[in-house]
Design an enzyme around this catalytic site. Structure first.
Site, mmCIF file in Angstrom:
data_model
loop_
_atom_site.group_PDB
_atom_site.id
_atom_site.type_symbol
_atom_site.label_atom_id
_atom_site.label_comp_id
_atom_site.label_asym_id
_atom_site.label_seq_id
_atom_site.Cartn_x
_atom_site.Cartn_y
_atom_site.Cartn_z
ATOM 1 C CG ASN A 85 -3.175 -1.862 1.930
ATOM 2 O OD1 ASN A 85 -1.985 -2.042 2.145
ATOM 3 N ND2 ASN A 85 -4.031 -1.607 2.890
ATOM 4 C CD GLU A 105 -1.618 -0.732 10.514
ATOM 5 O OE1 GLU A 105 -2.544 -1.538 10.746
ATOM 6 O OE2 GLU A 105 -1.668 0.163 9.694
ATOM 7 C CB CYS A 142 -5.542 -1.257 8.129
ATOM 8 S SG CYS A 142 -4.541 0.220 7.967
ATOM 9 C CD GLU A 187 2.923 1.403 9.935
ATOM 10 O OE1 GLU A 187 3.399 0.588 9.152
ATOM 11 O OE2 GLU A 187 1.922 2.102 9.680
HETATM 12 O O1 TXE Z 1 -2.136 -10.037 3.738
HETATM 13 P P1 TXE Z 1 -0.888 -10.889 4.077
HETATM 14 P P2 TXE Z 1 -3.216 -10.267 2.576
HETATM 15 C C1 TXE Z 1 -5.020 -7.532 6.338
HETATM 16 C C2 TXE Z 1 -6.459 -7.453 6.024
HETATM 17 C C3 TXE Z 1 -6.604 -8.392 4.871
HETATM 18 C C4 TXE Z 1 -5.673 -9.465 5.291
HETATM 19 C C5 TXE Z 1 -5.153 -10.363 4.228
HETATM 20 O O2 TXE Z 1 -7.149 -7.942 7.127
HETATM 21 O O3 TXE Z 1 -7.881 -8.882 4.717
HETATM 22 O O4 TXE Z 1 -4.597 -8.763 5.855
HETATM 23 O O5 TXE Z 1 -4.458 -9.615 3.247
HETATM 24 C C6 TXE Z 1 3.494 -11.455 3.760
HETATM 25 N N1 TXE Z 1 5.395 -15.095 6.856
HETATM 26 N N2 TXE Z 1 -4.230 -6.513 5.728
HETATM 27 O O6 TXE Z 1 -3.495 -11.700 2.349
HETATM 28 O O7 TXE Z 1 -0.951 -12.224 3.443
HETATM 29 C C7 TXE Z 1 2.988 -11.222 2.357
HETATM 30 O O8 TXE Z 1 3.844 -11.778 1.407
HETATM 31 C C8 TXE Z 1 5.910 -13.899 6.516
HETATM 32 C C9 TXE Z 1 -4.101 -5.324 6.485
HETATM 33 O O9 TXE Z 1 -2.769 -9.551 1.415
HETATM 34 O O10 TXE Z 1 -0.683 -10.788 5.528
HETATM 35 C C10 TXE Z 1 2.946 -9.700 2.319
HETATM 36 O O11 TXE Z 1 4.238 -9.178 2.072
HETATM 37 N N3 TXE Z 1 5.289 -13.045 5.663
HETATM 38 C C11 TXE Z 1 -3.214 -4.390 5.910
HETATM 39 C C12 TXE Z 1 2.494 -9.345 3.730
HETATM 40 O O12 TXE Z 1 2.783 -10.493 4.523
HETATM 41 C C13 TXE Z 1 4.108 -13.411 5.174
HETATM 42 C C14 TXE Z 1 -2.727 -4.470 4.570
HETATM 43 C C15 TXE Z 1 0.994 -9.028 3.856
HETATM 44 O O13 TXE Z 1 0.263 -10.098 3.298
HETATM 45 C C16 TXE Z 1 3.506 -14.639 5.522
HETATM 46 C C17 TXE Z 1 -2.894 -5.754 3.943
HETATM 47 C C18 TXE Z 1 4.215 -15.503 6.400
HETATM 48 N N4 TXE Z 1 3.729 -16.691 6.776
HETATM 49 C C19 TXE Z 1 -3.642 -6.705 4.540
HETATM 50 N N5 TXE Z 1 2.314 -14.719 4.874
HETATM 51 C C20 TXE Z 1 -3.168 -3.059 6.519
HETATM 52 N N6 TXE Z 1 -3.049 -3.026 7.842
HETATM 53 O O14 TXE Z 1 -3.215 -2.060 5.811
HETATM 54 C C21 TXE Z 1 2.167 -13.586 4.178
HETATM 55 N N7 TXE Z 1 3.244 -12.780 4.333
#
Ligand code: TXE
Length: 497
Positions: free
Chosen positions: A153, A251, A285, A461
């Protein structure tokens, strides 16, 4: 397919592809493929971690003077500042966010490098008031090899928050950016090299989270994991990290309340809500996804809000007039649709928006949407991560505080909007959230700790807290007067501790 650039991993100071498996990166506003990246295999991840451990142990970075780290990070800030337009272009194309947002956001990213460079340079250890003829120094050492898992994002901002803090503290960093928007982060390898960062100190590897991200986080050779992502990702990596005794900063999500009180002009309240709710199409977030509006301004507020939301210019993210861009993926559109459908079934009123849309039949767009709901509903409690916003009429100040604190298990950001000074302090004090803004939202600074309570995450952070979280504290106790006489015969008042 051949016209599409392939951007391989950045390892040991060069772009290098050890894997033949590729992932395509789309422009979410057009669905065009803009690049391919590596899907890094488990064997490669393990090799890269091993090399990184060697670099940490034998390379110069972990042992470098603070002045050297300051110099490299400062040069990186200068280089980045000179190249902002190129990064804005890339960030807009890979996220679908409006160019005006990316210009504003990226213009500030060099400040993170400058802040942590400065912090490294001025950071001082402590001497404790240890009893007796003893000097006790507390010094901070780098941790080792740290893994950073970053999202799509705010790809560059979030990665640079983490990279700056970790490098300033002398660590070796392995970043795994989101497979959905990795391209701006991948460019940082070259830039840091030009700034004088030794090869291998910043490794940027690509792949799906459930594969490459997982392989990385499972490594027992890491010294820390820093994740910005979803709670499911946290739950997937936390157990194994705990077994490996690898600390995590996380986060995660949020459901930020925007608390709007009657001392505000209605127009001001509406501007506050628009700003809080629709930056990044609600995909942050801290998106103000719950408008908790005092009953005394509710009706005129809602009327004007709906009118203003209908006027928001959704369109081509490259157009400087566009206010609402794409959402990141088809899945994101579907998630928004599902929330709207469930709200409709519950009899909640969709006041504007509510539909997916496209540009020339392409792209992942969702209309900015306001739904009138009540405390306790699916939309009031759960994170959408898109432009679908709940408006809730509240009876009183206490009601607003109660809903803000109890409807969800998230507690990251919250904003309190009022012209009543005492109320501002009173409500800010009672809101349970890691970050509370008064008469503001989204405000962020490298010096200001950022992180949530409850299920919004652990650790911070930004600020001194982030810097310290990338160090380990060493206590050195120097005795210049206590003799080790404990087991001497018949000694009175000997000290052992
Ligand atoms: O996040 P993912 P997604 C939150 C927000 C959103 C939800 C899902 O609630 O609805 O996350 O978003 C990596 N082991 N935020 O699906 O999948 C992935 O490749 C290790 C909050 O996009 O968590 C990416 O690099 N890594 C937020 C990163 O995790 C893994 C911003 C984030 O992806 C993994 C984005 C695993 N098993 C989403 N699975 C904020 N705080 O701003 C995924 N990843």
């Amino acid at each position: 397919m051949s016209d599409i650039p392939h951007v391989s991993n950045w390892v040991d100071g060069v772009h290098t592809s050890e894997s033949t498996e590729r992932i395509t990166v789309l422009n979410p506003a057009t669905e065009a493929i803009i690049a391919t990246i590596d899907a890094t295999t488990e064997a490669s991840v393990n090799q890269i971690v091993q090399k990184s451990v060697d670099t940490f142990k034998k390379g110069p970075w972990a042992r470098s003077d603070a002045s050297e780290r300051y110099a490299v990070l400062s040069r990186a800030a200068t280089l980045l500042r000179a190249r902002i337009p190129e990064f804005v272009e890339l960030e807009t194309v890979q996220t679908g966010r409006p160019i005006r947002e990316m210009r504003a956001q990226l213009a500030r990213v060099p400040e993170w490098l400058e802040y942590f460079a400065s912090l490294a340079r001025v950071y001082e250890g402590r001497v404790t008031p240890f009893k007796g003829p003893v000097i006790n120094t507390l010094t901070r050492l780098p941790l080792g090899v740290v893994a950073q898992i970053t999202p799509w994002n705010h790809p560059l901002l979030i990665a640079m928050k983490k990279i700056s803090a970790a490098l300033a503290a002398g660590n070796v960093v392995i970043v795994k950016p989101s497979e959905l928007a990795p391209l701006s982060v991948l460019k940082m390898g070259d830039l840091f090299k030009e700034a004088g960062l030794p090869d291998g100190v910043l490794q940027i590897i690509n792949g799906y989270g459930r594969e490459t991200g997982k392989f990385l986080c499972e490594s027992p050779f890491l010294s820390k994991i820093d994740l910005t992502g979803g709670i499911l990702t946290y739950k997937a990596i936390a157990p194994i990290a705990a077994l490996n005794m690898v600390p995590i900063t996380a986060e995660l999500g949020g459901k930020a309340p925007v608390c709007l009180f009657p001392s505000l002009e209605v127009e001001q309240a509406v501007k506050a809500a628009l700003f809080a709710s629709f930056i990044a199409s609600g995909q942050t977030c801290v998106t103000g996804s719950r408008l908790l509006v005092h009953k005394d301004i509710y009706e005129p507020f809602l009327k004007l809000l709906v009118a203003r939301v209908k006027q928001l210019r959704l369109g081509d993210p490259q157009d400087v007039r566009t206010q609402i861009g794409a959402v990141i993926s088809k899945a994101a559109v579907e998630r928004c649709e599902a929330f709207v459908e469930r709200s409709r079934k519950e009899g909640e009123r969709v006041l504007c928006g509510g539909n997916s849309t496209s540009l020339n039949s392409k792209g992942f767009f969702f209309e900015p949407t306001i739904i009138e709901t009540r405390s306790g509903t699916d939309l009031a409690c759960n994170e959408v991560f898109g432009p679908v916003i709940a408006a809730i009429k509240c009876e009183s100040e206490d009601d607003i505080i109660q809903i803000a604190n109890t409807d969800t298990s998230f507690a990251l950001g919250a904003s309190v909007w009022t012209n009543d000074f005492n109320q501002a302090h009173r409500v800010a004090h009672k809101i349970e959230a890691g970050i509370v803004w008064v008469n503001g939202h989204h405000l962020n600074d490298p010096s200001s700790p950022w992180g949530g309570f409850k299920e919004s995450g652990v650790g911070k952070e930004n600020g001194q807290e982030a810097f310290e979280s990338y160090t380990k504290l060493k206590s050195t106790v120097i005795n210049y007067g206590i003799q080790p006489t404990w087991f001497d015969p018949e000694i009175e008042g000997a000290r052992y501790g």
